[in-house]
Design a protein around this motif. Structure first.
Motif, PDB file in Angstrom:
ATOM      1  N   MET A   1       0.840  -1.171   0.000  1.00  0.00           N
ATOM      2  CA  MET A   1       0.000   0.000   0.000  1.00  0.00           C
ATOM      3  C   MET A   1       0.888   1.238   0.000  1.00  0.00           C
ATOM      4  SD  MET A   1      -2.609   1.301   2.968  1.00  0.00           S
ATOM      5  CE  MET A   1      -4.079   0.487   2.408  1.00  0.00           C
ATOM      6  N   GLN A   2       0.559   2.186  -0.830  1.00  0.00           N
ATOM      7  CA  GLN A   2       1.280   3.459  -0.908  1.00  0.00           C
ATOM      8  C   GLN A   2       0.581   4.484  -0.003  1.00  0.00           C
ATOM      9  OE1 GLN A   2       4.080   4.292  -2.897  1.00  0.00           O
ATOM     10  NE2 GLN A   2       4.241   2.100  -3.228  1.00  0.00           N
ATOM     11  N   ILE A   3       1.358   5.139   0.812  1.00  0.00           N
ATOM     12  CA  ILE A   3       0.849   6.152   1.740  1.00  0.00           C
ATOM     13  C   ILE A   3       1.630   7.442   1.505  1.00  0.00           C
ATOM     14  CG2 ILE A   3       0.581   6.762   4.183  1.00  0.00           C
ATOM     15  CD1 ILE A   3      -1.090   4.365   3.461  1.00  0.00           C
ATOM     16  N   PRO A   4       0.940   8.581   1.420  1.00  0.00           N
ATOM     17  CA  PRO A   4       1.670   9.851   1.285  1.00  0.00           C
ATOM     18  C   PRO A   4       2.513  10.132   2.532  1.00  0.00           C
ATOM     19  CG  PRO A   4      -0.671  10.148   0.836  1.00  0.00           C
ATOM     20  CD  PRO A   4      -0.503   8.769   1.380  1.00  0.00           C
ATOM     21  N   LYS A   5       3.679  10.690   2.318  1.00  0.00           N
ATOM     22  CA  LYS A   5       4.574  11.008   3.427  1.00  0.00           C
ATOM     23  C   LYS A   5       3.885  11.892   4.460  1.00  0.00           C
ATOM     24  CE  LYS A   5       8.310  13.755   2.840  1.00  0.00           C
ATOM     25  NZ  LYS A   5       9.727  14.138   2.608  1.00  0.00           N
ATOM     26  N   ASP A   6       3.064  12.831   4.020  1.00  0.00           N
ATOM     27  CA  ASP A   6       2.392  13.739   4.954  1.00  0.00           C
ATOM     28  C   ASP A   6       1.523  12.985   5.961  1.00  0.00           C
ATOM     29  OD1 ASP A   6       3.573  15.938   3.781  1.00  0.00           O
ATOM     30  OD2 ASP A   6       1.854  16.382   2.504  1.00  0.00           O
ATOM     31  N   THR A   7       0.900  11.918   5.519  1.00  0.00           N
ATOM     32  CA  THR A   7       0.065  11.115   6.418  1.00  0.00           C
ATOM     33  C   THR A   7       0.912  10.490   7.515  1.00  0.00           C
ATOM     34  OG1 THR A   7      -1.478  10.626   4.624  1.00  0.00           O
ATOM     35  CG2 THR A   7      -1.531   9.156   6.524  1.00  0.00           C
ATOM     36  N   VAL A   8       2.046   9.953   7.124  1.00  0.00           N
ATOM     37  CA  VAL A   8       2.949   9.332   8.097  1.00  0.00           C
ATOM     38  C   VAL A   8       3.543  10.395   9.021  1.00  0.00           C
ATOM     39  CG1 VAL A   8       5.062   7.983   8.371  1.00  0.00           C
ATOM     40  CG2 VAL A   8       3.447   7.410   6.555  1.00  0.00           C
ATOM     41  N   LEU A   9       3.901  11.543   8.466  1.00  0.00           N
ATOM     42  CA  LEU A   9       4.462  12.618   9.291  1.00  0.00           C
ATOM     43  C   LEU A   9       3.469  13.083  10.344  1.00  0.00           C
ATOM     44  CD1 LEU A   9       6.387  14.759   6.661  1.00  0.00           C
ATOM     45  CD2 LEU A   9       7.340  13.188   8.363  1.00  0.00           C
ATOM     46  N   GLU A  10       2.205  13.189   9.986  1.00  0.00           N
ATOM     47  CA  GLU A  10       1.188  13.582  10.964  1.00  0.00           C
ATOM     48  C   GLU A  10       1.107  12.570  12.100  1.00  0.00           C
ATOM     49  OE1 GLU A  10      -0.494  16.442  11.338  1.00  0.00           O
ATOM     50  OE2 GLU A  10       0.793  17.101   9.681  1.00  0.00           O
ATOM     51  N   MET A  11       1.225  11.309  11.767  1.00  0.00           N
ATOM     52  CA  MET A  11       1.187  10.265  12.782  1.00  0.00           C
ATOM     53  C   MET A  11       2.403  10.381  13.711  1.00  0.00           C
ATOM     54  SD  MET A  11       0.497   6.341  12.002  1.00  0.00           S
ATOM     55  CE  MET A  11      -0.789   5.655  12.993  1.00  0.00           C
ATOM     56  N   ILE A  12       3.566  10.633  13.135  1.00  0.00           N
ATOM     57  CA  ILE A  12       4.783  10.779  13.940  1.00  0.00           C
ATOM     58  C   ILE A  12       4.696  12.039  14.805  1.00  0.00           C
ATOM     59  CG2 ILE A  12       7.286  11.151  13.832  1.00  0.00           C
ATOM     60  CD1 ILE A  12       7.213   9.411  11.224  1.00  0.00           C
ATOM     61  N   LYS A  13       4.202  13.123  14.235  1.00  0.00           N
ATOM     62  CA  LYS A  13       4.049  14.361  15.008  1.00  0.00           C
ATOM     63  C   LYS A  13       3.098  14.150  16.178  1.00  0.00           C
ATOM     64  CE  LYS A  13       5.019  17.435  11.151  1.00  0.00           C
ATOM     65  NZ  LYS A  13       4.440  18.359  10.159  1.00  0.00           N
ATOM     66  N   GLY A  14       2.096  13.315  15.984  1.00  0.00           N
ATOM     67  CA  GLY A  14       1.139  13.011  17.042  1.00  0.00           C
ATOM     68  C   GLY A  14       1.768  12.285  18.223  1.00  0.00           C
ATOM     69  N   GLN A  15       2.949  11.734  18.030  1.00  0.00           N
ATOM     70  CA  GLN A  15       3.663  11.059  19.112  1.00  0.00           C
ATOM     71  C   GLN A  15       4.342  12.069  20.042  1.00  0.00           C
ATOM     72  OE1 GLN A  15       6.438   8.465  17.123  1.00  0.00           O
ATOM     73  NE2 GLN A  15       4.825   7.135  16.331  1.00  0.00           N
ATOM     74  N   GLY A  16       4.366  13.339  19.628  1.00  0.00           N
ATOM     75  CA  GLY A  16       4.907  14.395  20.476  1.00  0.00           C
ATOM     76  C   GLY A  16       6.423  14.516  20.463  1.00  0.00           C
ATOM     77  N   ASP A  17       7.076  14.049  19.400  1.00  0.00           N
ATOM     78  CA  ASP A  17       8.529  14.142  19.306  1.00  0.00           C
ATOM     79  C   ASP A  17       8.891  14.900  18.031  1.00  0.00           C
ATOM     80  OD1 ASP A  17      11.268  13.820  19.113  1.00  0.00           O
ATOM     81  OD2 ASP A  17      11.240  11.713  19.692  1.00  0.00           O
ATOM     82  N   PRO A  18       9.017  16.239  18.108  1.00  0.00           N
ATOM     83  CA  PRO A  18       9.282  17.033  16.915  1.00  0.00           C
ATOM     84  C   PRO A  18      10.612  16.701  16.237  1.00  0.00           C
ATOM     85  CG  PRO A  18       9.343  18.416  18.883  1.00  0.00           C
ATOM     86  CD  PRO A  18       8.880  17.064  19.310  1.00  0.00           C
TER      87      PRO A  18
END
Length: 61
Positions: A1-18
């Motif tokens: 499955m192809q996922i846009p990088k922005d989607t993954v970045l939002e998930m990582i940002k949601g972890q609270g580690d900039p």
């Protein structure tokens, strides 16, 4: 499955580690293949199943 990088970045940002999010933004390709990039996603604490439209998926994809 192809996922846009922005989607993954939002998930990582949601972890609270900039710093982790900034590293991911520089390292990840624009389109992420959940199979091919499974190990890289795991390094950032993202499980491909979290991106695949599971019932508990909060991203709505």
């Amino acid at each position: 499955m192809q996922i846009p990088k922005d989607t993954v970045l939002e998930m990582i940002k949601g972890q609270g580690d900039p710093d982790k999010a900034a590293r991911a933004e520089a390292e990840l390709p624009d389109q992420i293949d959940t199979v091919e990039h499974r190990d890289v996603l795991a390094e950032y604490g993202v499980e491909p199943s979290d991106l695949a439209g599971d019932p508990g998926n909060t991203l709505g994809i």
